[in-house]
Every structure is written in C-alpha cells, then in structure tokens.
Design an enzyme around this catalytic site. Structure first.
Site, PDB file in Angstrom:
ATOM      1  CG  ASP A   2      -2.131   0.842   1.075  1.00  0.00           C
ATOM      2  OD1 ASP A   2      -2.336   1.395  -0.029  1.00  0.00           O
ATOM      3  OD2 ASP A   2      -2.879   0.981   2.058  1.00  0.00           O
ATOM      4  N   GLY A   3       0.384   2.288  -0.666  1.00  0.00           N
ATOM      5  CA  GLY A   3       1.057   3.581  -0.607  1.00  0.00           C
ATOM      6  C   GLY A   3       1.593   4.096  -1.934  1.00  0.00           C
ATOM      7  CG  ASN A   4       2.063   1.494  -5.271  1.00  0.00           C
ATOM      8  OD1 ASN A   4       2.971   1.339  -4.465  1.00  0.00           O
ATOM      9  ND2 ASN A   4       1.591   0.522  -6.028  1.00  0.00           N
ATOM     10  N   GLY A   5      -0.041   5.383  -4.479  1.00  0.00           N
ATOM     11  CA  GLY A   5      -0.701   6.631  -4.856  1.00  0.00           C
ATOM     12  C   GLY A   5      -0.124   7.807  -4.079  1.00  0.00           C
ATOM     13  CG  HIS A  19      -0.290   2.066  -9.342  1.00  0.00           C
ATOM     14  ND1 HIS A  19      -0.459   1.703  -8.024  1.00  0.00           N
ATOM     15  CD2 HIS A  19      -1.416   2.750  -9.684  1.00  0.00           C
ATOM     16  CE1 HIS A  19      -1.643   2.145  -7.597  1.00  0.00           C
ATOM     17  NE2 HIS A  19      -2.232   2.786  -8.587  1.00  0.00           N
ATOM     18  CB  SER A  47      -8.324  -6.190  -2.819  1.00  0.00           C
ATOM     19  OG  SER A  47      -9.044  -4.984  -2.997  1.00  0.00           O
ATOM     20  NE  ARG A  53      -7.448   1.481  -5.531  1.00  0.00           N
ATOM     21  CZ  ARG A  53      -6.235   1.706  -5.070  1.00  0.00           C
ATOM     22  NH1 ARG A  53      -5.304   2.143  -5.882  1.00  0.00           N
ATOM     23  NH2 ARG A  53      -5.943   1.489  -3.808  1.00  0.00           N
ATOM     24  CG  LEU A 113      10.417 -16.633  -3.833  1.00  0.00           C
ATOM     25  CD1 LEU A 113      10.186 -16.555  -2.328  1.00  0.00           C
ATOM     26  CD2 LEU A 113      10.844 -15.248  -4.335  1.00  0.00           C
ATOM     27  CB  SER A 173      -7.480  -4.634   3.364  1.00  0.00           C
ATOM     28  OG  SER A 173      -7.399  -3.395   4.026  1.00  0.00           O
ATOM     29  CD  GLU A 184       4.323 -13.074  15.734  1.00  0.00           C
ATOM     30  OE1 GLU A 184       4.136 -11.905  16.123  1.00  0.00           O
ATOM     31  OE2 GLU A 184       4.071 -14.078  16.425  1.00  0.00           O
TER      32      GLU A 184
HETATM   33  C1  IPE Z   1      -1.484   0.130  -3.479  1.00  0.00           C
HETATM   34  O1  IPE Z   1      -1.242   1.489  -3.524  1.00  0.00           O
HETATM   35  C2  IPE Z   1      -1.516  -0.497  -4.842  1.00  0.00           C
HETATM   36  C3  IPE Z   1      -2.807  -1.118  -5.262  1.00  0.00           C
HETATM   37  C4  IPE Z   1      -3.871  -1.295  -4.505  1.00  0.00           C
HETATM   38  C5  IPE Z   1      -2.880  -1.566  -6.641  1.00  0.00           C
HETATM   39  P1  IPE Z   1      -2.445   2.497  -3.450  1.00  0.00           P
HETATM   40  O2  IPE Z   1      -2.881   2.821  -4.842  1.00  0.00           O
HETATM   41  O3  IPE Z   1      -3.527   1.991  -2.562  1.00  0.00           O
HETATM   42  O4  IPE Z   1      -1.753   3.770  -2.803  1.00  0.00           O
HETATM   43  P2  IPE Z   1      -2.406   4.864  -1.851  1.00  0.00           P
HETATM   44  O5  IPE Z   1      -3.068   4.149  -0.715  1.00  0.00           O
HETATM   45  O6  IPE Z   1      -3.380   5.644  -2.662  1.00  0.00           O
HETATM   46  O7  IPE Z   1      -1.245   5.679  -1.406  1.00  0.00           O
HETATM   47 MG    MG Z   2      -4.131   2.381  -0.640  1.00  0.00          MG
END
Ligand code: IPE
Ligand code: MG
Length: 236
Positions: A2-5, A19, A47, A53, A113, A173, A184
C-alpha cells in the site's frame, strides 16, 4: 503493498507513476527474498474491492500487470522462481489470463522461491470457494477445521509467518483471512515504493524478536526450544 498513490502524490506525479515504482520495488523485494532464502512471498496486488477505483486507474493497473508478466516471467524462471496467481481470475480479460497460465506452467518445476500474486483476491471469497468445494467433495459430512485448508487457493503453501503492510494502515483488508490466524503482523508507515531492503530487514528483525507461543505459555515455549537445542549441543 500500500502507498503507491501517496508516493506519487508527494512528488506531484500521477498515481500510475507510483504503481510503476511499486512494480520496480516488487522486483527488488523478490530478489531480496531469494537472497534471504525465503520460500514463499505472497503479494496482495489487487483486491476484489479495487475494482471500485476509477476505471482508468483499474485499466492502467491491468496493463501494468500484463507488461510485468511479459517482461519478468522469463527472468523469474531463470532465477528458479515459481510463479502462482490466486484470486478469481474470471474477471480478467483472456489475454491476461493466458499470460498467468503460461507463467504458472513455465515455472511449475521451480523451487527457489514461490512468488504468489493475489489478484482480484479476497479472503472471504477464498474461504467460500473452499467451503463450496469441500461440501461438493464430501456431501453431508460434519467438517472440522482441518478439512478446509486443502481447498483454499494457497493449499500448496504453509501458513504465513510474517504479514507486512506498508503505507500506514493497520488492517488486513480481506487478505488471507483463514491463514493469518497465527501470523505475526507488521505494520509500517513506509510507503510501498520506499520499502527498500533496509525496511525489509527491519520487518524481519521485528519478526525474529517475537515469541510465537501458538496459545502455549512462555515457559512451555522456552522448554520446548531448549529440548530441541540439546541434541545439537551434544553433536558438537
Ligand atoms: C497500493 O497502492 C496499490 C494497489 C492497490 C494496486 P495504493 O494505490 O492503494 O496507494 P495509496 O493508498 O493511494 O497511497
Ligand atoms: Mg491504498
């Protein structure tokens, strides 16, 4: 992952740039796992809720996934990595589904792997498809906890030791709900594109510092550890 955006937003870039950086980070994380001898890496890439989106972001994500498969699968194979995808693939277009099937087939004999990518995946979906298959296989039975795992989409893998969520949110999620019972959990504010090898090492050392009791007392665990260690000491 999470956090690409937000990573992109911090840089005044479009979300898709985040992304793209996210995919690059997958590459280095996979490499780090091979180096560390990790046997299973499972990435939650998309997901079942991510379809909500904006349509252009969804379609760019699909494109990115296709391109990554086209470019990376041969390299994964060279590195002895097995590729698997879990999730309801029926919603993807035929081209993408074919790339997934081909990648799984090509890498089926690899053992360094196992890289599992969860796409259009939901933990509740997984449990329900497993329940339905289990009932179809043995109708009218009274089932127990041990009957279900063989029908889950990751029946080929052990339950995860460590769950890492980047990007500051502290929730599951709808990821591997059944399998996370004793996993963990590690949450970090670091955004996925910034989750580098130092951040990964930090997550692993946090994992190593934890005592996994599986419902037992700390004393029992220490005693069992000592008993396991004793024969090793004698060998020396
Ligand atoms: C996660 O990054 C990547 C995917 C769900 C494809 P986000 O797109 O959720 O990034 P934020 O949460 O907006 O920073
Ligand atoms: Mg996100």
């Amino acid at each position: 992952m999470d956090g690409n955006g937000r990573w992109a937003k911090q840089r005044f870039l479009p979300r898709i740039a985040g992304h793209r950086r996210g995919v690059e980070n997958v590459r280095s994380t996979v490499r780090a796992c091979v180096e560390k001898g990790v046997e299973h890496l499972t990435l939650f890439a998309f997901s079942s809720e991510n379809w909500r989106r904006p349509a252009d972001e969804v379609s760019l994500l699909m494109q990115l996934f296709s391109v990554a498969l086209e470019h990376e699968v041969a390299k994964l194979h060279e590195a002895g990595i097995r590729f698997r995808a879990i999730g309801d693939l029926s919603r993807f277009d035929a081209g993408l589904r074919q790339l997934i099937v081909n990648a799984e087939k090509l890498t089926a004999g690899n053992h360094s792997l196992t890289l599992t990518v969860a796409v259009n995946y939901g933990g509740r979906w997984d449990i329900m498809q497993a329940v339905n298959r289990m009932i179809a296989a043995n109708p009218g039975k009274t089932y127990s906890e041990t009957d279900l795992p063989q029908y889950l989409s990751m029946a080929y893998a052990p339950e995860p030791d460590l769950f890492i969520r980047t990007g500051g949110e502290q929730r599951i999620s709808n990821f591997l709900l059944w399998q996370l019972a004793y996993t963990e959990m590690y949450f970090t504010d670091t955004l996925w594109p910034d989750f580098d090898s130092a951040a990964f090492d930090h997550a692993i050392s946090s994992f190593q510092s934890r005592e996994r009791r599986f419902g037992r007392t700390s004393e029992q665990v220490k005693l069992a550890d000592a008993e396991l260690r004793e024969p090793l000491a004698q060998d020396r």
